[in-house]
Design a protein around this motif. Structure first.
Motif: not given
Lengths: 175, 567
Positions: A9-11, A63-66, A119-122
């Motif tokens: 799914p889209a980040p 916390a909820e974001c990529d 931790y966010p991926g980016e």
């Protein structure tokens, strides 16, 4: 659009504008977030937050974001109005060196997310060198003149990540 | 031999507090607290519409957004003599309680526990023993051996990744760290759980305030929440039920983990009941109004003189003249133009006049407030003592519970007077959190009952008269008494002053050259190693300092990494 379940799914992207709007250029990030939220519509995977100078309240949305895109006034010693974009290894260094006036709070949040494994991926930081941090509700002319460019840079990142925010126009809102 | 040390900044959040101490034979013999930013919010508000003041006020500080917003509308309502509908009071009360619970939990676990808890030592703990110890203290469901083991594994990964530096304030292995490894592991486990529970508290603020971190639902005269029990897009049954679930989850954590941890850690650091008392005049205000005028409150407040609960004098309403007339601020030792003596906030001036740091002269951007010309300590300890003195049921219950638990772990009876101390401020904050949980539950029920009775009002429209009016609003915020003072002329703000909790506690010497609460609390604190003044941080952190509130301008030129200088 093929009907096949989307396995990737889209980040989820969080655009987080930081700063104190009472301190002239210090508030440039918060103002940019407010402008984004007012003038554009986003699809469901993009969230825009005017974080002000908050700390732990931001834990949940981060916390909820990529992908986390931070917009902030940053002190790098360059000429006022200079735009910087930091990614990858430059980001932890940014938080260790206290370039931004409010990263103390944000760095605590990010440290906590390292502990919880959220931790966010980016993480991308869009910064602009302030000219004045004096008490006042207006940006300086120098920083104000680069606002559109800063906004365009953030939109460019969103497009790279597969999102094209739509700008509200008087016609579209009336339609 | 006298050593001078400088700790700058002290706070992990919203920095800019500098503490100077002279150390003589291993103890603090002289202290200075200095705010390193200039305050200027008052000037921004001059000339503005009083109905908008709260929107700007909540930008003063990133930690205390909602508390400034609520205090600001109260000040304007007070000037207008405007009543606030019951639903609006209950909704505001719930926002305040949820915010304060969030703040207290974060303060203890994430901003100050590492002054007492050695995370590295937790790696040496026996998870089974840690779980047994935890289960002997409470029946919290997240105290299992499995949980302790999982936390220890996570810490091992974290420490071996070299990321420990992000907890820059931790003095690992400092001689003043005294907890056994199992207690350190237990505290670390609850540190991680607390991250989860503070999010739940914040969720309540988000739902009721329509948004976070800056709430949007306030208005001079009430709140903007639409109430309709059957509609999911307004404040309806579904959301109120969800809020109740969150309230109970937070309450369980506060009673079974937070309060128990503070009692256990306090008992193991019982020597810290002898340090850090400082100023024992305590000021707090009543909060959670139960009527439209603000004459009846769920939580009492008032003044306790000289640490004697029998001296308690209650502050009883939003128009209380005892409070209104008692507050003054001195700039004799602050970087402002002075010479007029201590001034009442209605007449307050904020004209900067910077000198260097002068030990005997001006040395801080924070003003020095007094209550009837005396220094006063504010914060959860002040509030808990006032509520106990007033015989408040929930406070008495949780205070007894906490002191008994400390006594059991310490093996000796702990008197209420032990609260006048560094560790006592932590204990009082945990007690207050338990009281806030009870109060939050009560406000939720009151709101449900009032809506069920058919009252859906949330707003009374303000009308501004010609001429000059003035008013004040107060709030018992997480860090203590917050008051906003406004003078309005022809519907525009003429003067605005915010007297914030950290100003009370962090203020420099006053008009009579008397030291403030931070400074007084540091006297005679032991300092084992002047290069690592952990004991100084313990005492200052116990107040939950938040300097962005006390002074309001960020000066990045002085904004360096935390440094300790031994001179």
């Amino acid at each position: 659009m093929t009907g096949i379940p989307d396995r990737n799914p889209a980040p989820r992207i969080l655009v987080l504008g930081l700063g104190n709007i009472l301190l002239s250029d210090e508030g440039v990030g918060a103002r940019l977030a407010a402008r984004l939220a007012r003038d554009f519509s986003f699809d469901g995977n993009v969230e825009v937050i005017d974080g002000g100078t908050s700390g732990m309240e931001l834990l949940e949305p981060i916390a909820e974001c990529d992908v986390l895109i931070v917009v902030d006034a940053v002190k790098t010693g360059k000429a006022p109005g200079t735009l910087v974009r930091l990614t990858g290894n430059a980001v932890p260094a940014f938080f260790m060196n206290k370039v931004s006036p409010h990263q103390v709070a944000l760095s605590d949040v990010l440290a906590s997310l390292r502990l919880t494994g959220e931790y966010p991926g980016e993480v991308i930081i869009h910064g602009i060198e302030p000219e004045s941090l004096a008490t006042g509700l207006e940006l300086t002319h120098t920083v104000g003149a680069r606002r559109d460019e800063l906004l365009a840079n953030v939109l460019e990142d969103l497009e790279r990540l597969g999102h094209r925010p739509r700008r509200f126009t008087p016609h579209s809102s009336a339609a | 031999m006298t050593n001078r040390i400088i700790v700058d900044p002290v706070t992990r959040i919203e920095g800019h507090l500098r503490i100077d101490c002279e150390i003589n034979e291993g103890k603090v013999s002289k202290a200075w607290a200095s705010g390193q930013m200039w305050r200027g919010i008052e000037l921004i508000l001059q000339g503005r519409d009083p109905r908008d003041a709260w929107v700007f006020a909540q930008r003063i500080c990133g930690v205390c957004t909602t508390v400034h917003a609520i205090t600001s509308v109260r000040a304007v309502e007070n000037a207008l003599d405007l009543e606030v509908p019951l639903n609006a009071q209950y909704i505001r009360n719930m926002i305040m309680a949820a915010h304060a619970l969030h703040d207290h939990i974060v303060h203890f676990y994430h901003l100050s526990a590492l002054d007492w808890v050695d995370i590295v030592s937790a790696l040496d703990a026996d998870p089974k023993q840690a779980a047994q110890l935890a289960q002997s203290l409470s029946d919290w469901h997240l105290n299992s051996e499995q949980e302790m083991r999982a936390v220890q594994d996570r810490l091992k990964t974290f420490v071996s990744s070299g990321q420990l530096g992000i907890f820059a304030n931790g003095y690992w292995g400092h001689p003043a760290m005294k907890l056994p490894p199992e207690v350190n592991l237990l505290a670390a486990a609850h540190y991680l759980q607390a991250l989860e529970y503070q999010r739940k508290a914040n969720k309540i603020v988000t739902i009721l305030g329509s948004k976070t971190p800056h709430i949007q639902n306030l208005a001079v005269g009430g709140v903007a929440n639409a109430i309709n029990l059957d509609s999911p897009s307004t404040l309806g049954m579904e959301r109120l039920a969800y809020i109740k679930t969150l309230i109970d989850e937070i309450g369980a954590f506060v009673r079974n983990a937070y309060l128990v941890d503070v009692a256990a850690i306090g008992a193991l650091y019982a020597d810290w009941t002898q340090y850090g008392a400082g100023i024992t005049n305590y000021l707090s205000v009543p909060d959670m109004p139960l009527d439209t005028k603000g004459t009846k409150f769920a939580l009492p407040g008032g003044y306790v003189h000289g640490g004697d609960l029998a001296s308690f004098k209650a502050i009883t309403s939003y128009t209380d003249s005892y409070f209104e007339q008692g507050v003054k601020e001195s700039v004799k030792h602050a970087w402002y133009e002075g010479g007029k003596g201590a001034l009442h906030p209605y007449d307050g001036e904020t004209i900067p006049q910077y000198t260097d740091f002068q030990d005997e002269g001006k040395y801080s951007w924070v003003k020095a407030p007094t209550f009837y010309d005396e220094r006063a300590q504010v914060g959860p300890l002040a509030n808990v003592l006032a509520m106990a003195a007033a015989g408040h049921g929930s406070t008495t219950h949780w205070l007894d519970y906490a002191l008994n638990l400390v006594g059991t772990v310490a093996g000796s009876e702990i008197p209420v007077s032990a609260l006048h101390s560094t560790i006592g401020r932590h204990a009082a904050r945990a007690v207050r959190a338990a009281v806030l949980y009870d109060a939050l539950n009560e406000q939720w029920q009151l709101l449900m009952d009032n809506i069920a009775s058919g009252d859906l009002d949330t707003f009374n429209r303000p009308v501004f008269p010609k001429g000059e009016i003035r008013g004040f609003g107060f709030h018992e915020a997480p860090r203590g008494v917050l008051s906003h003072w406004v003078v309005i002329e022809d519907g525009r703000i003429k003067n605005y002053q915010a007297v914030v909790p950290t100003t009370w506690n962090a203020g420099p010497r006053d008009e009579n050259d008397a030291i403030g609460p931070y400074e007084a609390s540091l006297m005679d604190n032991p300092v084992a190693d002047p290069e690592k003044p952990l004991e100084v941080l313990r005492t200052v952190h116990s107040f939950d300092p938040c300097l962005a509130c006390a002074v309001h301008l960020v000066d990045t030129e002085n904004n360096e990494l935390i440094k300790v200088r031994a001179l």
